[in-house]
Design a protein around this motif. Structure first.
Motif, PDB file in Angstrom:
ATOM      1  N   LYS A   1       1.029  -1.101   0.163  1.00 46.09           N
ATOM      2  CA  LYS A   1       0.079   0.025   0.118  1.00 46.09           C
ATOM      3  C   LYS A   1       0.824   1.188   0.010  1.00 46.09           C
ATOM      4  N   GLU A   2       0.508   2.317  -0.722  1.00 44.55           N
ATOM      5  CA  GLU A   2       1.046   3.701  -0.715  1.00 44.55           C
ATOM      6  C   GLU A   2       2.453   3.369  -1.000  1.00 44.55           C
TER       7      GLU A   2
ATOM      8  N   LYS B   1      -8.290   7.832   5.612  1.00 48.34           N
ATOM      9  CA  LYS B   1      -7.003   7.293   6.499  1.00 48.34           C
ATOM     10  C   LYS B   1      -6.570   8.749   7.040  1.00 48.34           C
TER      11      LYS B   1
ATOM     12  N   THR C   1      -8.101  12.569  -1.284  1.00 51.22           N
ATOM     13  CA  THR C   1      -8.655  11.640  -2.140  1.00 51.22           C
ATOM     14  C   THR C   1      -8.638  10.333  -1.292  1.00 51.22           C
ATOM     15  N   GLN C   2      -8.227  10.227  -0.078  1.00 46.89           N
ATOM     16  CA  GLN C   2      -8.111   9.286   1.005  1.00 46.89           C
ATOM     17  C   GLN C   2      -8.507   9.798   2.244  1.00 46.89           C
TER      18      GLN C   2
ATOM     19  N   THR D   1      -3.100  12.999   1.092  1.00 43.95           N
ATOM     20  CA  THR D   1      -3.253  12.537  -0.415  1.00 43.95           C
ATOM     21  C   THR D   1      -4.516  13.350  -1.044  1.00 43.95           C
TER      22      THR D   1
END
Length: 439
Positions: free
Chosen positions: A26-27, A95, A91-92, A114
């Motif tokens: 992830k990421e 989180k 966009t996230q 992000t």
């Protein structure tokens, strides 16, 4: 099992997740580039697959597309295509829900912001409303959308703000980070692990233990031994009214949140693996523990007849096969000899009488040369002597019936390796047959 540049990937790598049929990252960051190896192993061997991951960083790219006129004032997007301006947005957001973060000294934290927009927005990180300095970032690193702080100290406490902007607008988000000074205390088992588990017979399962401690703790797994099972183990320890056996413990992994993780793997589970398991975490200030039960379901498959393998037998294959084969061969040879002796050693009074009468009618010298006098102990060479006497009797009978008849096919005893015959005819009508043999 997955490795990156020779290092095993385990659950302590928080952005990496090992799936049943793959590895998920992830990421992705630039440091994730490298050589990844997937190794699959069973009892018959192993196979490897290598992957090379290349991470492309666009953070330093020009904000306007190549060959796009107008530079910064142009309304062209980052991909070089025209489009209207779009205000930045996160966009996230899922989180970013946890905005107050507490971490112990020496741990690490990652702050994410992000975002997207047109043109592609810029991001600036602030601490307590001031731009971050390199000393405040410390051993961490600042990426396009993520700020990583490592080896936290009390000086890293504060409010961290990400400011995202483009020509269409600006947004921001603030995190509050508290770095907690460690205190000397006994370990604490966090989360719900280990938990009660059920596994099929012959299957694989694991227990997990997560311990928070100021210093690296000792994590040990124990299994309670029932009263009727103590003889199966070389040594046990007694705690209260129960006995426990100490199980082998694997590597203790340090996690970014300051906790420590250890797993107990149980493979090819059997019914005797059922019972109570205890995770014990200890340091110089004390210990904590938690128990869970493992249930192994009964084996539903029919029993399989064990196959002999070279590894399970102390004798080599030629010896295992040769001994029974040799015994069968010897038994068969003795049985065959016994049957042949019964067949050929039966009384043959008629043939023997004819042989003796024929021998008395011949001259002494010819009789001595041509015939074998029966031995006083026929058991000593029963097969050879009887066959030979039968042969002489047959030949003599044919000679008395007519000397001109052609001789029949010769039947020689098997024990003679060199034998031939010839016949002498005299003027007075006598016919002598000479048999030469070598025994």
């Amino acid at each position: 099992m997955w490795t990156k540049d020779g290092r095993n990937i385990h659950s302590g790598w928080i952005r990496f997740r090992i799936l049943r049929l793959g590895l998920k990252i992830k990421e992705v960051e630039a440091e994730d580039a490298g050589t990844y190896v997937c190794k699959a192993t069973n009892g018959f061997g192993s196979v490897n697959i290598n992957y090379t991951l290349i991470v492309i960083d666009y953070s330093g790219a020009d904000k306007t597309g190549p060959g796009v006129p107008g530079g910064v004032d142009s309304e062209y997007g980052p991909d070089g295509l025209s489009g209207k301006l779009v205000r930045p947005r996160f966009t996230q957001p899922a989180k970013m829900r946890k905005r107050v973060i507490a971490r112990p000294v020496g741990s690490s934290v990652r702050l994410k912001c992000t975002a997207s927009g047109n043109p592609r927005p810029d991001i600036v990180w602030l601490k307590d409303d001031r731009p971050l300095t390199e000393s405040e970032v410390g051993e961490g690193r600042q990426k396009k959308w993520t700020l990583s702080l490592r080896n936290l100290t009390p000086e890293n406490s504060g409010r961290y703000t990400c400011r995202v902007s483009n020509r269409a607008g600006e947004i921001n988000a603030t995190y509050k980070v508290e770095v907690i000074q460690r205190t000397n205390s006994k370990p604490i088992l966090t989360g719900t692990h280990p938990v009660n588990t059920t596994v099929d017979y012959g299957g694989t399962t694991s227990f997990q233990c997560k311990v928070r401690s100021d210093v690296k703790p000792v994590i040990q797994w124990l299994k309670r031994v029932e009263s009727n099972e103590e003889s199966r183990y070389n040594s046990t320890i007694e705690v209260g009214d129960h006995h426990f056996v100490v199980l082998p413990t694997g590597e203790v992994w340090s996690r970014p949140d300051g906790s420590y993780l250890n797993k107990l793997l149980i493979t090819r589970a059997k019914e005797e693996d059922s019972g109570m398991y205890i995770c014990l975490g200890a340091n110089t200030m004390g210990y904590s523990f938690r128990s869970a039960f493992l249930t192994v379901l009964p084996d539903t498959k029919p029993p399989i007849t064990p196959m002999f393998t070279p590894a399970s037998s102390p004798l080599p294959w030629p010896v295992i096969i040769g001994i029974p084969a040799g015994m069968v061969f010897i038994f068969g040879t003795v049985l065959l000899w016994f049957c042949q002796s019964k067949k050929h050693c039966s009384p043959t009074s008629t043939a023997s009488a004819q042989v003796l009468q024929a021998s008395h009618r011949l001259p002494y010298r010819e009789r001595d040369r041509s015939f074998v006098v029966p031995s006083s102990s026929p058991e000593k060479d029963c097969l050879g002597s009887i066959n030979y006497e039968e042969y002489l009797a047959q030949q003599q009978l044919l000679l008395t019936q007519g000397g001109s008849a052609p001789p029949p096919p010769k039947i020689y005893p098997k024990i003679y390796n060199d034998i031939h015959t010839h016949t002498h005819s005299h003027v007075d009508g006598k016919v002598h047959q000479h048999i030469h043999f070598q025994c």
